[in-house]
Enzyme design. Sequence first.
Site, mmCIF file in Angstrom:
data_model
loop_
_atom_site.group_PDB
_atom_site.id
_atom_site.type_symbol
_atom_site.label_atom_id
_atom_site.label_comp_id
_atom_site.label_asym_id
_atom_site.label_seq_id
_atom_site.Cartn_x
_atom_site.Cartn_y
_atom_site.Cartn_z
ATOM 1 N N HIS A 1 -1.174 -4.097 -0.958
ATOM 2 C CA HIS A 1 -1.290 -5.012 -2.093
ATOM 3 C C HIS A 1 -2.591 -5.826 -1.966
ATOM 4 C CE1 HIS A 1 3.236 -4.711 -1.788
ATOM 5 N NE2 HIS A 1 3.094 -4.511 -3.083
ATOM 6 N N LYS B 1 0.727 5.717 5.210
ATOM 7 C CA LYS B 1 0.612 4.791 4.091
ATOM 8 C C LYS B 1 1.415 3.513 4.368
ATOM 9 C CE LYS B 1 2.169 4.216 -0.639
ATOM 10 N NZ LYS B 1 3.179 4.650 -1.582
ATOM 11 N N HIS C 1 2.066 -6.509 1.291
ATOM 12 C CA HIS C 1 1.485 -5.989 2.533
ATOM 13 C C HIS C 1 -0.012 -5.741 2.341
ATOM 14 C CE1 HIS C 1 1.752 -2.132 0.531
ATOM 15 N NE2 HIS C 1 3.079 -2.230 0.436
ATOM 16 N N LYS D 1 6.536 -0.799 1.659
ATOM 17 C CA LYS D 1 7.749 -1.524 1.975
ATOM 18 C C LYS D 1 8.728 -0.613 2.692
ATOM 19 C CE LYS D 1 11.105 -4.709 0.900
ATOM 20 N NZ LYS D 1 11.659 -4.850 2.236
ATOM 21 N N CYS E 1 11.730 12.009 -2.893
ATOM 22 C CA CYS E 1 10.477 11.671 -3.566
ATOM 23 C C CYS E 1 9.329 11.722 -2.549
ATOM 24 C CB CYS E 1 10.605 10.262 -4.147
ATOM 25 S SG CYS E 1 9.059 9.533 -4.652
ATOM 26 N N CYS F 1 10.069 4.412 -7.089
ATOM 27 C CA CYS F 1 9.060 4.565 -8.141
ATOM 28 C C CYS F 1 9.563 4.038 -9.471
ATOM 29 C CB CYS F 1 8.707 6.032 -8.353
ATOM 30 S SG CYS F 1 7.991 6.843 -6.939
ATOM 31 N N HIS G 1 8.484 8.275 -1.461
ATOM 32 C CA HIS G 1 9.561 7.526 -0.799
ATOM 33 C C HIS G 1 10.514 8.447 -0.053
ATOM 34 C CE1 HIS G 1 8.221 4.907 -4.162
ATOM 35 N NE2 HIS G 1 8.287 3.985 -3.213
ATOM 36 N N CYS H 1 14.146 8.123 -8.832
ATOM 37 C CA CYS H 1 13.748 7.433 -7.598
ATOM 38 C C CYS H 1 13.686 5.938 -7.893
ATOM 39 C CB CYS H 1 12.388 7.926 -7.100
ATOM 40 S SG CYS H 1 11.777 6.945 -5.699
#
Length: 504
Positions: free
Chosen positions: A21, A295, A18, A298, A145, A131, A148, A128
């Site tokens: 990256h 943020k 995305h 994914k 997390c 991570c 996440h 997690c």
Amino acid sequence: MAKYFLTTAIDYSNGDPHLGHALEKVGADAIARYRRLRGDQVHFLMGMDEHSQSVLQAAARADVAPQEWVDRMARRFEDFWRRLECSNDDWIRTTEPRHARSVTELLRRIQQFHPDDLYVAEYEGLYCTGCEEFKQESQIVNGHCIEHPTLELIRTRERNHFFRLSRYRDPVLDLIRSGKFLVEPAIRRNEVLRLLEGGLQDISVSRLRQPWGIPFPADPEQTVYVWFDALINYLSATGFPDAGYEGLWPADLHVIGKGITRFHCVIWPAMLLSAQLDIPREVWAHGYVQWEGTKMSKTSGTAVTLDEAIERHGPDPLRYFLLREVGFESDGNFTWERFDERYTADLADGLGNLASRTVAMLSKYRDGIVPGSAASTALDLAGAESARQYAEAMDALDLRAGAEAAWSLVSAANLFVQQTAPWSLAKSHRDAELDDALGALARALARLAVLASPFIPGKAQQLWHMLGMKGAVAEAEWSAAEQPEAQGRKVEHADVLFPKPARV
Ligand SMILES: [Zn+2]
């Protein structure tokens, strides 16, 4: 020629890349391209992190074997990085034999030099899978997390190999405080220092009966923990442990996201110290691309795909926008509105228009040949100052300021056109003055092609060609930015650099 080995983080192959990256890759690529302009012997590494549990899950969902899945994802990622003109010299995948060999050797060296740095113990904690790490209380909010919030943490209890990270608190603190190991920008360095000051716990470096990964040496039931495995990719790519790897190692720069500083600035140097290997010179931790304040990731949904962002105005404008507007030092926002505004103002009306006007005037008044002229106009002085500020910013990895310095010359040149009004000089037959003005503009554009090339490599090359310059702008010498020469070149009419889009 100085060696400059830089790397990006390697990405999990569990979904398409995305914008987050992309920011990292084009930022590192701009640095690589700039270092080449400065004459460094650059080695630029990118790659894939293929041993995570999330990869296994993604492969299972797609109903394909893990290896087939990671092969497919590696091709997709590489395809995106080619489209975004990343100039990496190497592409490493953690499923490659060269990597497994290097991981095994690094563990062997830890065992050789610090045998009690590795030990076996029972561990229980909340894991997690986003991570790929055990989370501590401070990293958990409402049972999830922080990074996440939509993933469930998994309570895990198993017997693992541990790395005595706690021993390396003081040595790593000293390395960072003394500047022998640079962590930038300062906000990230301070975070890492606070973390180290709080003390370190030993970490588990293996997982029990994990079917996908590198076997832990001399313990067939255990697999090397994916993060421990992943960090070593930077070393594997140098050919370690074969003779000659020291030609590249240590890395001069690891470019990573701010969320993985603990791995790169604490665990990684500790691993290397334990194995008696040199530590990298610098880590640069960029911020996140935010889409309306959230943020990009994914798991937090995809408001915009990388495909769409590239399609909007093409790859070069996306690179420019990410590095100029979103920025490489802290979090920044991505919106279509702002992207369109920057595209129009800085690229279509800015650099693009300057190039078209200059080429048109040279064609009309001088048959397309850049005249000989005095090289000390106000525009030449402005250009020399832009190049100086640009180099200062780029040396400090301040890519936003680098782009600003280059584009300040676009503004200066457009102002110069208004002030000198070459069309009225032509009308009143003031030939020497017209030569001076057109020569200065051609030199400013040649300078701009060089300065802009790390940001917009494709368009910079097109501009270079329009100016009648030979070869690749990427292979230009830095002197082409400091003291450009254009006299006698034959400019060529070409397609508009940045067409005005219908939608804006
Ligand atoms: Zn997480």
